[in-house]
Design a protein around this motif. Sequence first.
Motif, PDB file in Angstrom:
ATOM      1  N   ARG A  85       0.851  -1.190   0.000  1.00 54.72           N
ATOM      2  CA  ARG A  85       0.000   0.000   0.000  1.00 54.72           C
ATOM      3  C   ARG A  85       0.886   1.239   0.000  1.00 54.72           C
ATOM      4  NH1 ARG A  85      -2.417   0.837   4.478  1.00 54.72           N
ATOM      5  NH2 ARG A  85      -4.411   1.658   3.760  1.00 54.72           N
ATOM      6  N   VAL A  86       0.525   2.235  -0.832  1.00 57.81           N
ATOM      7  CA  VAL A  86       1.333   3.449  -0.915  1.00 57.81           C
ATOM      8  C   VAL A  86       0.456   4.686  -0.746  1.00 57.81           C
ATOM      9  CG1 VAL A  86       2.987   2.330  -2.461  1.00 57.81           C
ATOM     10  CG2 VAL A  86       1.128   3.702  -3.424  1.00 57.81           C
ATOM     11  N   VAL A  87       1.102   5.760  -0.322  1.00 61.45           N
ATOM     12  CA  VAL A  87       0.494   7.088  -0.312  1.00 61.45           C
ATOM     13  C   VAL A  87       1.315   7.960  -1.250  1.00 61.45           C
ATOM     14  CG1 VAL A  87       0.170   9.188   1.057  1.00 61.45           C
ATOM     15  CG2 VAL A  87      -0.574   6.983   1.967  1.00 61.45           C
ATOM     16  N   ILE A  88       0.634   8.736  -2.097  1.00 59.09           N
ATOM     17  CA  ILE A  88       1.291   9.583  -3.076  1.00 59.09           C
ATOM     18  C   ILE A  88       1.083  11.049  -2.712  1.00 59.09           C
ATOM     19  CG2 ILE A  88       1.332  10.284  -5.512  1.00 59.09           C
ATOM     20  CD1 ILE A  88       0.290   7.488  -6.218  1.00 59.09           C
ATOM     21  N   ALA A  89       2.148  11.848  -2.807  1.00 64.29           N
ATOM     22  CA  ALA A  89       2.052  13.303  -2.671  1.00 64.29           C
ATOM     23  C   ALA A  89       2.380  13.912  -4.026  1.00 64.29           C
ATOM     24  CB  ALA A  89       3.008  13.811  -1.599  1.00 64.29           C
ATOM     25  N   ILE A 117      -4.034   9.858  -2.174  1.00 64.77           N
ATOM     26  CA  ILE A 117      -3.256  10.809  -2.972  1.00 64.77           C
ATOM     27  C   ILE A 117      -3.435  12.183  -2.339  1.00 64.77           C
ATOM     28  CG2 ILE A 117      -2.949  11.912  -5.207  1.00 64.77           C
ATOM     29  CD1 ILE A 117      -4.042   9.385  -6.518  1.00 64.77           C
ATOM     30  N   ALA A 118      -2.341  12.775  -1.890  1.00 63.68           N
ATOM     31  CA  ALA A 118      -2.379  14.097  -1.269  1.00 63.68           C
ATOM     32  C   ALA A 118      -1.845  15.131  -2.241  1.00 63.68           C
ATOM     33  CB  ALA A 118      -1.555  14.109   0.013  1.00 63.68           C
ATOM     34  N   GLN A 119      -2.450  16.313  -2.243  1.00 64.28           N
ATOM     35  CA  GLN A 119      -2.023  17.359  -3.156  1.00 64.28           C
ATOM     36  C   GLN A 119      -1.206  18.437  -2.471  1.00 64.28           C
ATOM     37  OE1 GLN A 119      -5.613  18.693  -5.149  1.00 64.28           O
ATOM     38  NE2 GLN A 119      -5.439  17.061  -6.659  1.00 64.28           N
ATOM     39  N   ASP A 120      -1.000  18.306  -1.159  1.00 66.84           N
ATOM     40  CA  ASP A 120      -0.160  19.277  -0.454  1.00 66.84           C
ATOM     41  C   ASP A 120       0.534  18.579   0.710  1.00 66.84           C
ATOM     42  OD1 ASP A 120      -2.083  19.069   1.605  1.00 66.84           O
ATOM     43  OD2 ASP A 120      -3.096  20.902   0.961  1.00 66.84           O
ATOM     44  N   ALA A 121       1.469  19.280   1.348  1.00 74.25           N
ATOM     45  CA  ALA A 121       2.282  18.678   2.405  1.00 74.25           C
ATOM     46  C   ALA A 121       1.463  18.255   3.622  1.00 74.25           C
ATOM     47  CB  ALA A 121       3.397  19.640   2.805  1.00 74.25           C
ATOM     48  N   ALA A 163      -0.876  13.841   6.958  1.00 70.65           N
ATOM     49  CA  ALA A 163      -2.102  13.293   7.539  1.00 70.65           C
ATOM     50  C   ALA A 163      -2.421  11.919   6.950  1.00 70.65           C
ATOM     51  CB  ALA A 163      -3.260  14.256   7.299  1.00 70.65           C
ATOM     52  N   ALA A 164      -2.220  11.765   5.642  1.00 70.67           N
ATOM     53  CA  ALA A 164      -2.513  10.486   4.995  1.00 70.67           C
ATOM     54  C   ALA A 164      -1.577   9.389   5.477  1.00 70.67           C
ATOM     55  CB  ALA A 164      -2.412  10.635   3.478  1.00 70.67           C
ATOM     56  N   VAL A 165      -0.302   9.729   5.664  1.00 69.59           N
ATOM     57  CA  VAL A 165       0.659   8.750   6.185  1.00 69.59           C
ATOM     58  C   VAL A 165       0.261   8.315   7.590  1.00 69.59           C
ATOM     59  CG1 VAL A 165       3.034   8.471   7.001  1.00 69.59           C
ATOM     60  CG2 VAL A 165       2.600   9.480   4.756  1.00 69.59           C
ATOM     61  N   THR A 166      -0.154   9.272   8.414  1.00 70.51           N
ATOM     62  CA  THR A 166      -0.568   8.948   9.777  1.00 70.51           C
ATOM     63  C   THR A 166      -1.802   8.064   9.784  1.00 70.51           C
ATOM     64  OG1 THR A 166       0.325  11.064  10.575  1.00 70.51           O
ATOM     65  CG2 THR A 166      -1.263   9.933  11.994  1.00 70.51           C
ATOM     66  N   GLU A 167      -2.742   8.354   8.892  1.00 68.94           N
ATOM     67  CA  GLU A 167      -3.999   7.606   8.855  1.00 68.94           C
ATOM     68  C   GLU A 167      -3.837   6.215   8.252  1.00 68.94           C
ATOM     69  OE1 GLU A 167      -8.470   7.814   6.796  1.00 68.94           O
ATOM     70  OE2 GLU A 167      -7.102   9.551   6.678  1.00 68.94           O
ATOM     71  N   HIS A 168      -3.139   6.121   7.145  1.00 67.23           N
ATOM     72  CA  HIS A 168      -3.117   4.867   6.389  1.00 67.23           C
ATOM     73  C   HIS A 168      -1.904   3.987   6.678  1.00 67.23           C
ATOM     74  CE1 HIS A 168      -6.566   6.005   3.930  1.00 67.23           C
ATOM     75  NE2 HIS A 168      -6.028   7.217   3.789  1.00 67.23           N
ATOM     76  N   ARG A 182       9.306  15.375   7.673  1.00 63.63           N
ATOM     77  CA  ARG A 182       8.400  15.426   8.834  1.00 63.63           C
ATOM     78  C   ARG A 182       7.723  14.087   9.052  1.00 63.63           C
ATOM     79  NH1 ARG A 182       6.888  20.468   6.721  1.00 63.63           N
ATOM     80  NH2 ARG A 182       4.864  19.656   6.018  1.00 63.63           N
ATOM     81  N   ALA A 183       7.280  13.474   7.961  1.00 62.96           N
ATOM     82  CA  ALA A 183       6.592  12.185   8.079  1.00 62.96           C
ATOM     83  C   ALA A 183       7.523  11.123   8.647  1.00 62.96           C
ATOM     84  CB  ALA A 183       6.055  11.751   6.712  1.00 62.96           C
TER      85      ALA A 183
END
Length: 215
Positions: free
Chosen positions: A2-6, A30-34, A39-44, A69-70
């Motif tokens: 599973r991945v998160v994309i910025a 998929i996040a469009q800002d920092a 937040a997505a990394v923390t959640e998923h 930061r992440a």
Amino acid sequence: MRVVIAEDNVLLSSGLELLLTAKGIEVAAIAQDAPGFVAAVTEHRPDATIVDVRLPPSFRDEGIHAAIRARRLRPGLPVLVLSQYVEQQYAGELISDGRGGIGYLLKDRVSRVSEFVDALRRVAAGDTVMDPEVIGQLLTARHARDPIAALTPREREVLALMAEGKDNTTIAARLVITDNAVHKHIGHIFAKLGLSPTDSGHRRVLAVLTYLSRQ
């Protein structure tokens, strides 16, 4: 996996999602800002992340700041930076912290989908994957004290190829030497960098990090 994309570019992020999904990789967010990325990394809690350096609002280095930061919030978070340029200061900080998989690829130099997916999987597994152009730019600023200075030219060549993620067999073929010779060179590199067998962590990764952060 599973991945998160910025990535703020909708066409690029949608293309990445389709590409990864076709390869059996789940895109959790998929996040469009920092802030959205952190937040997505923390959640998923993804297995790996793909981050563009330039994100809103200034489109300068928000993405790589967000990756740092992440990783502070989640040490060892695998991060594959996918960018059009090299942000030297923060790229060096991201690479040299020594925790977990890190990759830095230049968008214009990714020529095959299979290479990109392989790089992502290697980063997720804890490897270091660097575009040679990134390495070259990171090595332009030299420190006053150089722990690499004791290496011979051949040992530097071997270490540079290690930093590109090449295995011993590939290094041997590239330099037209035997696998045994590569093994000996790497042993000398470890010794000269003070990386004993009892050091915590992987000596190969530690050598590469030293090379990238100190040259």
